[in-house]
Design an enzyme around this catalytic site. Structure first.
Site, PDB file in Angstrom:
ATOM      1  N   ASP A  67      36.785  40.499  38.026  1.00 28.21           N
ATOM      2  CA  ASP A  67      37.267  39.768  39.198  1.00 28.21           C
ATOM      3  C   ASP A  67      37.074  40.542  40.498  1.00 28.21           C
ATOM      4  O   ASP A  67      36.734  41.739  40.487  1.00 28.21           O
ATOM      5  CB  ASP A  67      38.748  39.383  39.008  1.00 28.21           C
ATOM      6  CG  ASP A  67      39.615  40.533  38.499  1.00 28.21           C
ATOM      7  OD1 ASP A  67      39.157  41.693  38.546  1.00 28.21           O
ATOM      8  OD2 ASP A  67      40.733  40.283  38.049  1.00 28.21           O
ATOM      9  N   ASP A 136      53.058  38.741  35.166  1.00 22.65           N
ATOM     10  CA  ASP A 136      53.246  37.325  34.825  1.00 22.65           C
ATOM     11  C   ASP A 136      52.396  36.926  33.618  1.00 22.65           C
ATOM     12  O   ASP A 136      52.241  35.742  33.320  1.00 22.65           O
ATOM     13  CB  ASP A 136      52.935  36.424  36.037  1.00 22.65           C
ATOM     14  CG  ASP A 136      51.477  36.519  36.497  1.00 22.65           C
ATOM     15  OD1 ASP A 136      50.696  37.273  35.863  1.00 22.65           O
ATOM     16  OD2 ASP A 136      51.118  35.851  37.482  1.00 22.65           O
ATOM     17  N   HIS A 138      49.129  37.452  33.227  1.00 23.57           N
ATOM     18  CA  HIS A 138      47.735  37.068  33.472  1.00 23.57           C
ATOM     19  C   HIS A 138      46.754  38.111  32.950  1.00 23.57           C
ATOM     20  O   HIS A 138      47.050  39.298  32.901  1.00 23.57           O
ATOM     21  CB  HIS A 138      47.475  36.763  34.951  1.00 23.57           C
ATOM     22  CG  HIS A 138      47.477  37.930  35.885  1.00 23.57           C
ATOM     23  ND1 HIS A 138      48.222  37.957  37.042  1.00 23.57           N
ATOM     24  CD2 HIS A 138      46.816  39.108  35.863  1.00 23.57           C
ATOM     25  CE1 HIS A 138      48.003  39.090  37.674  1.00 23.57           C
ATOM     26  NE2 HIS A 138      47.159  39.817  36.974  1.00 23.57           N
ATOM     27  N   GLU A 143      45.975  33.155  36.478  1.00 21.70           N
ATOM     28  CA  GLU A 143      47.406  33.009  36.703  1.00 21.70           C
ATOM     29  C   GLU A 143      48.014  31.963  35.772  1.00 21.70           C
ATOM     30  O   GLU A 143      47.272  31.156  35.188  1.00 21.70           O
ATOM     31  CB  GLU A 143      47.629  32.606  38.166  1.00 21.70           C
ATOM     32  CG  GLU A 143      47.169  33.645  39.183  1.00 21.70           C
ATOM     33  CD  GLU A 143      48.069  34.884  39.227  1.00 21.70           C
ATOM     34  OE1 GLU A 143      48.607  35.293  38.181  1.00 21.70           O
ATOM     35  OE2 GLU A 143      48.221  35.461  40.319  1.00 21.70           O
TER      36      GLU A 143
END
Ligand code: GLP
Length: 260
Positions: A67, A136, A138, A143
């Site tokens: 990413d 979270d 990810h 997400e």
């Protein structure tokens, strides 16, 4: 999924780096999927050591990063391009033309994402993908509620991720709100996955990813569908795993040969 609990961060990173090194021993032109974030730093450190002190060769290797932040140029000190160059690429001998990182500044994200997917395919797919995990749950920048068959695309970051990553920027407002990221589907096509998690702040999502239901609310849980995932954790990150004893038992009783 194989859960490997190591006593501390350094030991965990060394073990993960050796998985990569073993793959390079049998396949010197392997395609590596690479991750950023603070967790894989120890893996890069050990791979650099193996290169400098033990001669592990990266000259035929190709790499694809997961990413990049949208809007950050490759020279921006917070870009993942910069991170990878500083922490890994400048210390090893991967030919520059074999290094792929998503562009944060392309004019046409859709076309770029398609090209990136196509390039991975043309290079024969990813042999081993390194992953971290967000608080979270990810993986890459997938997400919560990301499709579990998503491909490389532009993604809007969640507030929790922006808050977590603000520590690397001068101001919270400087954290980009978009990223270009490989999808969960892209990641699941890697032949081998090596995920690393360290510290107490990851304990809940680690347990949810490994032992909870497969859900797009925690995209790391999709790795339960992958045939060959090594989930490396240190003691703190593994502290909420219910099946802890079993994971240790599996490691202790590991057959010497695959036939055993
Ligand atoms: C970012 C990256 C992820 C990484 C996560 C956790 O969101 N896109 O690939 O796993 O941060 O980072 P850290 O290892 O610093 O906790």
């Amino acid at each position: 999924m194989e859960v490997v609990i190591k006593s501390d961060y350094e030991e965990m990173c060394r073990a993960a780096a050796h998985v990569v090194a073993d793959i390079l021993n049998t396949k010197p032109d392997a395609v590596l999927g690479l991750a950023t974030g603070s967790t894989p730093l120890g893996v890069y450190k050990e791979l650099v050591r193996l290169h400098q002190e033990e001669g592990i060769d990266f000259s035929q290797v190709t790499t694809f990063n997961l990413d990049e932040y949208v809007g950050l140029s490759i020279n921006d000190s917070q870009s993942y391009h910069h991170f990878m160059h500083e922490n890994f690429f400048k210390h090893v001998n991967i030919p520059v033309q074999n290094i792929y990182i998503p562009s944060g500044t392309t004019r046409n994200y859709q076309a770029f994402c398609q090209w990136y997917e196509h390039r991975i395919e043309e290079c024969g797919g990813i042999d081993v993908q390194i992953l971290g995990i967000g608080t979270d749950g990810h993986i890459a920048f997938n997400e919560p509620t990301s499709s579990l068959s998503s491909r490389t695309r532009l993604k809007t970051l969640e507030k929790q991720t922006i808050n977590d990553n603000a520590r690397f920027f001068e101001n919270r407002d400087d954290v980009p709100i978009y990223a270009i990221t490989m999808g969960v589907g892209t990641i699941l096509e890697a032949k081998q996955i090596v995920l690393l998690a360290s510290g107490k702040s990851k304990a809940t999502v680690v347990a949810a990813s490994v032992e909870g239901p497969v859900t797009s609310m925690i995209t790391a849980s999709a790795l339960q569908m992958h045939p060959s995932t090594l989930f490396f954790v240190d003691e703190e990150a593994g502290s909420e795993l219910k099946m802890r004893e079993y994971y240790d038992w599996v490691q202790e009783k590991k057959p010497d040969s695959p036939q055993a």
